[in-house]
Write a protein that holds these residues in place. Structure first.
Motif, PDB file in Angstrom:
ATOM      1  N   SER A 119      94.010  40.687  73.333  1.00 19.93           N
ATOM      2  CA  SER A 119      94.780  41.214  74.455  1.00 19.93           C
ATOM      3  C   SER A 119      95.911  40.254  74.842  1.00 19.93           C
ATOM      4  CB  SER A 119      93.856  41.457  75.650  1.00 19.93           C
ATOM      5  OG  SER A 119      94.588  41.906  76.763  1.00 19.93           O
ATOM      6  N   ASP A 120      95.602  38.973  74.902  1.00 20.66           N
ATOM      7  CA  ASP A 120      96.631  37.969  75.211  1.00 20.66           C
ATOM      8  C   ASP A 120      97.704  37.953  74.125  1.00 20.66           C
ATOM      9  OD1 ASP A 120      95.300  37.259  77.500  1.00 20.66           O
ATOM     10  OD2 ASP A 120      94.552  35.350  76.721  1.00 20.66           O
ATOM     11  N   PHE A 121      97.276  37.990  72.868  1.00 23.44           N
ATOM     12  CA  PHE A 121      98.218  37.997  71.749  1.00 23.44           C
ATOM     13  C   PHE A 121      99.119  39.227  71.842  1.00 23.44           C
ATOM     14  CE2 PHE A 121      99.581  39.255  67.550  1.00 23.44           C
ATOM     15  CZ  PHE A 121     100.054  38.072  67.018  1.00 23.44           C
ATOM     16  N   ASN A 122      98.511  40.389  72.103  1.00 25.11           N
ATOM     17  CA  ASN A 122      99.281  41.632  72.186  1.00 25.11           C
ATOM     18  C   ASN A 122     100.300  41.573  73.322  1.00 25.11           C
ATOM     19  OD1 ASN A 122      97.822  42.610  70.022  1.00 25.11           O
ATOM     20  ND2 ASN A 122      96.391  43.759  71.300  1.00 25.11           N
ATOM     21  N   ALA A 123      99.933  40.954  74.423  1.00 25.65           N
ATOM     22  CA  ALA A 123     100.864  40.830  75.543  1.00 25.65           C
ATOM     23  C   ALA A 123     102.054  39.930  75.176  1.00 25.65           C
ATOM     24  CB  ALA A 123     100.144  40.273  76.769  1.00 25.65           C
ATOM     25  N   LEU A 124     101.797  38.889  74.399  1.00 26.87           N
ATOM     26  CA  LEU A 124     102.859  37.976  73.983  1.00 26.87           C
ATOM     27  C   LEU A 124     103.787  38.588  72.940  1.00 26.87           C
ATOM     28  CD1 LEU A 124     100.862  34.635  73.645  1.00 26.87           C
ATOM     29  CD2 LEU A 124     102.654  35.132  75.322  1.00 26.87           C
ATOM     30  N   ALA A 133      89.533  39.612  74.218  1.00 26.15           N
ATOM     31  CA  ALA A 133      90.370  38.963  75.227  1.00 26.15           C
ATOM     32  C   ALA A 133      91.518  38.200  74.556  1.00 26.15           C
ATOM     33  CB  ALA A 133      89.527  38.027  76.091  1.00 26.15           C
ATOM     34  N   LEU A 134      91.216  37.497  73.466  1.00 30.36           N
ATOM     35  CA  LEU A 134      92.265  36.787  72.732  1.00 30.36           C
ATOM     36  C   LEU A 134      93.285  37.770  72.161  1.00 30.36           C
ATOM     37  CD1 LEU A 134      90.147  34.110  70.836  1.00 30.36           C
ATOM     38  CD2 LEU A 134      91.743  33.716  72.729  1.00 30.36           C
ATOM     39  N   GLY A 165      95.417  32.775  73.564  1.00 31.14           N
ATOM     40  CA  GLY A 165      96.364  33.675  72.901  1.00 31.14           C
ATOM     41  C   GLY A 165      97.203  32.939  71.871  1.00 31.14           C
ATOM     42  N   ARG A 182      98.654  31.692  77.611  1.00 34.65           N
ATOM     43  CA  ARG A 182      97.318  31.121  77.580  1.00 34.65           C
ATOM     44  C   ARG A 182      97.057  30.441  76.253  1.00 34.65           C
ATOM     45  NH1 ARG A 182      93.487  35.864  79.932  1.00 34.65           N
ATOM     46  NH2 ARG A 182      94.341  35.920  82.000  1.00 34.65           N
TER      47      ARG A 182
END
Length: 103
Positions: free
Chosen positions: A41-46, A38-39, A4, A1
């Motif tokens: 969370s996206d960063f952590n997933a990456l 939310a950002l 992220g 995203r």
């Protein structure tokens, strides 16, 4: 995203972690906290396993700035400009997003 990626670029540009650290806690204002979480969370997933960003509950802009000044945090979430004494202590603000608020 894209969100992220934006957060990742901002964090990599300004964060100077110690070698043993893997968590970046960013205390401060509650403004736009849902978007920041939310950002994060996206960063952590990456970056699973490499590093993690934590956006804790609000302690206010001043609370986040005090945490940075005490060496308890690397970055703070702020919704106001730095005060002269904060700038005098060596802090600098690097705005990277704005969040509209309507009353």
């Amino acid at each position: 995203r894209a969100g992220g990626l934006l957060l990742a670029l901002c964090l990599l540009a300004f964060w100077r972690p110690a070698l043993a650290e893997s968590v970046l806690v960013v205390p401060g204002t509650g403004d736009a906290i849902a978007i920041l979480r939310a950002l994060a969370s996206d960063f952590n997933a990456l970056h699973r396993g490499d590093m993690r960003v934590d956006v804790p509950d609000s302690v206010g802009s001043s609370g986040g700035i005090r945490a940075v000044m005490r060496g308890e945090a690397e970055l703070a979430r702020t919704a106001r400009p730095l005060k002269p004494q904060e700038k005098g202590a060596g802090l600098r603000a690097e705005p990277w997003a704005t969040y509209p608020v309507v009353f």
